[in-house]
Motif scaffolding. Structure first.
Motif, PDB file in Angstrom:
ATOM      1  N   LEU A   1      32.777  25.338  22.852  1.00 45.09           N
ATOM      2  CA  LEU A   1      31.682  26.017  22.164  1.00 45.09           C
ATOM      3  C   LEU A   1      31.396  27.401  22.733  1.00 45.09           C
ATOM      4  CD1 LEU A   1      29.345  22.957  21.615  1.00 45.09           C
ATOM      5  CD2 LEU A   1      30.578  24.242  19.875  1.00 45.09           C
ATOM      6  N   ALA A   2      32.261  27.898  23.600  1.00 42.86           N
ATOM      7  CA  ALA A   2      32.099  29.256  24.144  1.00 42.86           C
ATOM      8  C   ALA A   2      32.107  30.241  22.980  1.00 42.86           C
ATOM      9  CB  ALA A   2      33.216  29.566  25.125  1.00 42.86           C
ATOM     10  N   GLY A   3      31.201  31.185  22.997  1.00 42.24           N
ATOM     11  CA  GLY A   3      31.110  32.153  21.920  1.00 42.24           C
ATOM     12  C   GLY A   3      30.197  31.724  20.787  1.00 42.24           C
ATOM     13  N   HIS A   4      29.713  30.485  20.834  1.00 45.55           N
ATOM     14  CA  HIS A   4      28.761  29.982  19.842  1.00 45.55           C
ATOM     15  C   HIS A   4      27.403  29.833  20.520  1.00 45.55           C
ATOM     16  CE1 HIS A   4      31.847  28.929  16.888  1.00 45.55           C
ATOM     17  NE2 HIS A   4      32.583  28.563  17.936  1.00 45.55           N
ATOM     18  N   CYS A   5      26.363  30.095  19.785  1.00 44.04           N
ATOM     19  CA  CYS A   5      25.005  29.925  20.308  1.00 44.04           C
ATOM     20  C   CYS A   5      24.480  28.578  19.834  1.00 44.04           C
ATOM     21  CB  CYS A   5      24.114  31.056  19.810  1.00 44.04           C
ATOM     22  SG  CYS A   5      22.420  30.935  20.412  1.00 44.04           S
ATOM     23  N   VAL A   6      24.372  27.631  20.756  1.00 42.98           N
ATOM     24  CA  VAL A   6      23.889  26.289  20.423  1.00 42.98           C
ATOM     25  C   VAL A   6      22.364  26.317  20.363  1.00 42.98           C
ATOM     26  CG1 VAL A   6      23.825  23.873  21.152  1.00 42.98           C
ATOM     27  CG2 VAL A   6      25.910  25.224  21.481  1.00 42.98           C
ATOM     28  N   VAL A   7      21.803  25.774  19.277  1.00 43.27           N
ATOM     29  CA  VAL A   7      20.353  25.789  19.084  1.00 43.27           C
ATOM     30  C   VAL A   7      19.732  24.390  19.064  1.00 43.27           C
ATOM     31  CG1 VAL A   7      20.366  28.027  17.919  1.00 43.27           C
ATOM     32  CG2 VAL A   7      20.582  25.933  16.560  1.00 43.27           C
ATOM     33  N   ALA A   8      20.554  23.360  18.899  1.00 41.17           N
ATOM     34  CA  ALA A   8      20.033  21.986  18.889  1.00 41.17           C
ATOM     35  C   ALA A   8      21.118  21.047  19.386  1.00 41.17           C
ATOM     36  CB  ALA A   8      19.595  21.586  17.490  1.00 41.17           C
ATOM     37  N   LEU A   9      20.692  19.915  19.940  1.00 40.46           N
ATOM     38  CA  LEU A   9      21.639  18.946  20.484  1.00 40.46           C
ATOM     39  C   LEU A   9      21.089  17.545  20.355  1.00 40.46           C
ATOM     40  CD1 LEU A   9      20.381  17.933  23.440  1.00 40.46           C
ATOM     41  CD2 LEU A   9      20.989  20.249  24.028  1.00 40.46           C
ATOM     42  N   SER A  10      21.998  16.585  20.442  1.00 40.67           N
ATOM     43  CA  SER A  10      21.593  15.188  20.446  1.00 40.67           C
ATOM     44  C   SER A  10      22.697  14.370  21.103  1.00 40.67           C
ATOM     45  CB  SER A  10      21.360  14.682  19.024  1.00 40.67           C
ATOM     46  OG  SER A  10      20.922  13.343  19.043  1.00 40.67           O
ATOM     47  N   THR A  11      22.290  13.339  21.823  1.00 38.23           N
ATOM     48  CA  THR A  11      23.249  12.397  22.376  1.00 38.23           C
ATOM     49  C   THR A  11      22.896  11.004  21.881  1.00 38.23           C
ATOM     50  OG1 THR A  11      21.960  11.961  24.380  1.00 38.23           O
ATOM     51  CG2 THR A  11      23.580  13.745  24.493  1.00 38.23           C
ATOM     52  N   ALA A  12      23.910  10.178  21.778  1.00 36.25           N
ATOM     53  CA  ALA A  12      23.725   8.776  21.428  1.00 36.25           C
ATOM     54  C   ALA A  12      24.797   7.999  22.173  1.00 36.25           C
ATOM     55  CB  ALA A  12      23.818   8.565  19.920  1.00 36.25           C
ATOM     56  N   PHE A  13      24.928   6.736  21.908  1.00 32.14           N
ATOM     57  CA  PHE A  13      25.892   5.920  22.630  1.00 32.14           C
ATOM     58  C   PHE A  13      27.311   6.452  22.429  1.00 32.14           C
ATOM     59  CE2 PHE A  13      28.734   2.225  22.986  1.00 32.14           C
ATOM     60  CZ  PHE A  13      28.497   1.921  24.320  1.00 32.14           C
ATOM     61  N   MET A  14      27.896   7.028  23.449  1.00 30.42           N
ATOM     62  CA  MET A  14      29.280   7.509  23.501  1.00 30.42           C
ATOM     63  C   MET A  14      29.624   8.620  22.507  1.00 30.42           C
ATOM     64  SD  MET A  14      30.456   6.047  26.030  1.00 30.42           S
ATOM     65  CE  MET A  14      29.533   4.918  27.035  1.00 30.42           C
ATOM     66  N   HIS A  15      28.629   9.333  21.965  1.00 31.11           N
ATOM     67  CA  HIS A  15      28.942  10.520  21.179  1.00 31.11           C
ATOM     68  C   HIS A  15      27.820  11.548  21.320  1.00 31.11           C
ATOM     69  CE1 HIS A  15      26.575   8.322  18.138  1.00 31.11           C
ATOM     70  NE2 HIS A  15      26.329   9.500  17.596  1.00 31.11           N
ATOM     71  N   SER A  16      28.151  12.788  20.954  1.00 32.34           N
ATOM     72  CA  SER A  16      27.220  13.899  21.082  1.00 32.34           C
ATOM     73  C   SER A  16      27.325  14.791  19.855  1.00 32.34           C
ATOM     74  CB  SER A  16      27.563  14.732  22.329  1.00 32.34           C
ATOM     75  OG  SER A  16      27.562  13.934  23.489  1.00 32.34           O
ATOM     76  N   VAL A  17      26.256  15.529  19.578  1.00 28.41           N
ATOM     77  CA  VAL A  17      26.214  16.444  18.441  1.00 28.41           C
ATOM     78  C   VAL A  17      25.511  17.723  18.878  1.00 28.41           C
ATOM     79  CG1 VAL A  17      25.339  16.787  16.085  1.00 28.41           C
ATOM     80  CG2 VAL A  17      26.072  14.516  16.817  1.00 28.41           C
ATOM     81  N   ALA A  18      26.028  18.863  18.398  1.00 25.27           N
ATOM     82  CA  ALA A  18      25.386  20.147  18.643  1.00 25.27           C
ATOM     83  C   ALA A  18      25.356  20.932  17.337  1.00 25.27           C
ATOM     84  CB  ALA A  18      26.150  20.933  19.701  1.00 25.27           C
ATOM     85  N   VAL A  19      24.301  21.718  17.155  1.00 29.06           N
ATOM     86  CA  VAL A  19      24.176  22.612  16.005  1.00 29.06           C
ATOM     87  C   VAL A  19      24.144  24.028  16.548  1.00 29.06           C
ATOM     88  CG1 VAL A  19      22.756  23.274  14.029  1.00 29.06           C
ATOM     89  CG2 VAL A  19      22.883  20.872  14.725  1.00 29.06           C
TER      90      VAL A  19
END
Length: 85
Positions: free
Chosen positions: A57-75
């Motif tokens: 995700l280098a070069g991207h500006c992450v504004v939101a995140l979430s984790t759950a059982f064995m996976h992750s999400v970023a916006v």
């Protein structure tokens, strides 16, 4: 030395139970914890005991995140949704 290379954390999610994500003031994303199934986003299943920047995700500006059982999400600021694990 700082665990976040001198950056300041603005958002942390530890709800995944065994792994964590952190957004810093410049929008970079860091992860650490149990790396099973690639949930840390580093392209491996290795555990990380210290925060490590997610290079994909280098070069991207992450504004939101979430984790759950064995996976992750970023916006990112451009509205893209990234998921792994």
């Amino acid at each position: 030395p700082s665990m976040l290379d001198g950056e300041r954390a603005v958002s942390v999610d530890a709800s995944g139970g065994e792994h964590n994500l952190c957004i810093t003031t410049n929008g970079s994303l860091w992860s650490w914890g149990y790396g099973s199934l690639g949930c840390l986003g580093h392209g491996s299943r290795q555990c990380e005991t210290q925060p490590r920047r997610i290079d994909a995700l280098a070069g991207h500006c992450v504004v939101a995140l979430s984790t759950a059982f064995m996976h992750s999400v970023a916006v990112t600021a451009d509205g893209a949704v990234w998921s792994w694990g």
